[in-house]
Design an enzyme around this catalytic site. Structure first.
Site, short mmCIF file in Angstrom:
data_model
loop_
_atom_site.label_atom_id
_atom_site.label_comp_id
_atom_site.label_asym_id
_atom_site.label_seq_id
_atom_site.Cartn_x
_atom_site.Cartn_y
_atom_site.Cartn_z
N ARG A 169 10.40 -0.14 15.00
CA ARG A 169 9.53 -0.93 14.53
C ARG A 169 9.76 -2.64 15.63
O ARG A 169 8.64 -3.59 14.87
CB ARG A 169 9.75 -1.12 13.53
N LYS A 211 -1.43 1.12 4.15
CA LYS A 211 -0.83 1.69 2.89
C LYS A 211 0.24 0.10 3.26
O LYS A 211 -0.15 -0.67 2.43
CB LYS A 211 0.52 1.62 3.26
N PRO A 228 -1.64 -0.12 -3.08
CA PRO A 228 -0.82 1.22 -1.77
C PRO A 228 -0.60 1.95 -2.71
O PRO A 228 -0.43 2.35 -3.47
CB PRO A 228 0.38 0.12 -1.47
N ASP A 230 1.30 5.37 -1.36
CA ASP A 230 2.48 5.70 -0.25
C ASP A 230 2.94 7.35 -1.21
O ASP A 230 2.07 7.83 -1.60
CB ASP A 230 4.06 4.83 -0.92
#
Length: 269
Positions: A169, A211, A228, A230
């Site tokens: 990331r 998300k 969201p 998930d």
DNA sequence: GCCCAGGAATGTA
DNA sequence: TACATTCATGGG
């Protein structure tokens, strides 16, 4: 500073997965860092919170941060008495949750980091970033670190970031920070957008999908209609709703309902 | 040591 | 559009 509220539970908020820098530091005692400030809170009764800030700081900063203007009591009553038994149970169980009005940039970077990590790992990773890139401060003997600015993270070294545990990331983080610095995305303006528009803009960032965009919209822009989805919400939908959950039933505040469901499935089931 | 986590990008059909 | 694969890392 003492606050009375029927819907304000520190443990539930800290464990609700919406924030990563609110920690249990003693019996019924929590500490958090936001806006470069450190705040300690104690749950001295189910409906009573004690904060170590002045009346002025409460009025200017924390009252809004804890979303005290919203009628959670009325919402919980409606959900508990509604015809959806799962939501009713979830709202009963997590009625002390509030949706914090967190800082948009911190929320964006935090939820970029969150992908494919469990919550303890997210928290430790974010804390390392604050220690390495944030400003060191002190409040009544307690040292703490602010969340770094977009400028700092935009210029962070990728390998140095990796050493803090962000993994693949690293480019997402620096890229998002640079987009903010360059003005390619104006996070505060997204508060004035509709949720749908804000999510669309956020998804334009490399490394931000549906998300994460919805989490930023809900927890960082306070678009409480954001929902969201998930792995936990997917699990709920498939196991309790035959694969389809009708969000429009909670039009305008589905994100709060989502938080009750998320907290319930993770902590009760 | 093993499993998997508040996913997203990329490739394939 | 609908899946499958790949991506680093650490907490439990």
């Amino acid at each position: 500073m003492i606050i009375q509220s029927d819907n304000f539970n520190l443990q539930q908020i800290a464990d609700s997965g919406q924030c990563f820098r609110m920690n249990n530091i003693g019996k019924n005692k929590y500490g958090l860092v936001a806006f470069g400030k450190y705040l300690e809170l104690i749950q001295i009764a189910t409906n009573t919170i004690q904060l170590n800030c002045t009346e002025q700081e409460w009025q200017e900063i924390w009252k809004d941060y804890f979303d005290m203007g919203y009628d959670y009591k009325g919402l919980v009553e409606n959900l508990v008495n509604g015809d959806d038994s799962f939501v009713s149970r979830a709202a009963t169980y997590g009625k002390g949750i509030r949706i914090l009005r967190q800082e948009p940039f911190e929320t964006l970077i935090s939820f970029i980091i969150s992908q494919r990590k469990n919550i303890p790992a997210i928290k430790s990773c974010i804390e390392k970033i604050c220690i390495n890139y944030g400003d060191k401060n002190e409040f009544e003997g307690t040292e703490y670190y602010s969340f770094p600015t977009p400028e700092i993270l935009a210029n962070a070294d990728l390998d140095a970031l990796r050493d803090l545990g962000v993994g693949y990331r690293d480019e997402y983080i620096v890229g998002a920070a640079r987009a903010v610095v360059d003005g390619d995305i104006q996070l505060d303006e997204l508060k004035e957008y509709t949720n749908e528009e804000a999510v669309k803009v956020l998804k334009g960032l490399y490394g931000v999908g549906d998300k994460v965009a919805n989490c930023v919209s809900l927890f960082g822009l306070h678009h409480i209609e954001a929902f969201p989805i998930d792995v936990w919400i997917e699990r709920i939908v498939s196991e309790h709703y035959n694969g389809y959950f009708n969000i429009s039933k909670y039009d305008g505040y589905a994100g709060i309902v989502q938080q009750y469901m998320f907290y319930y499935i993770r902590n009760y089931y």
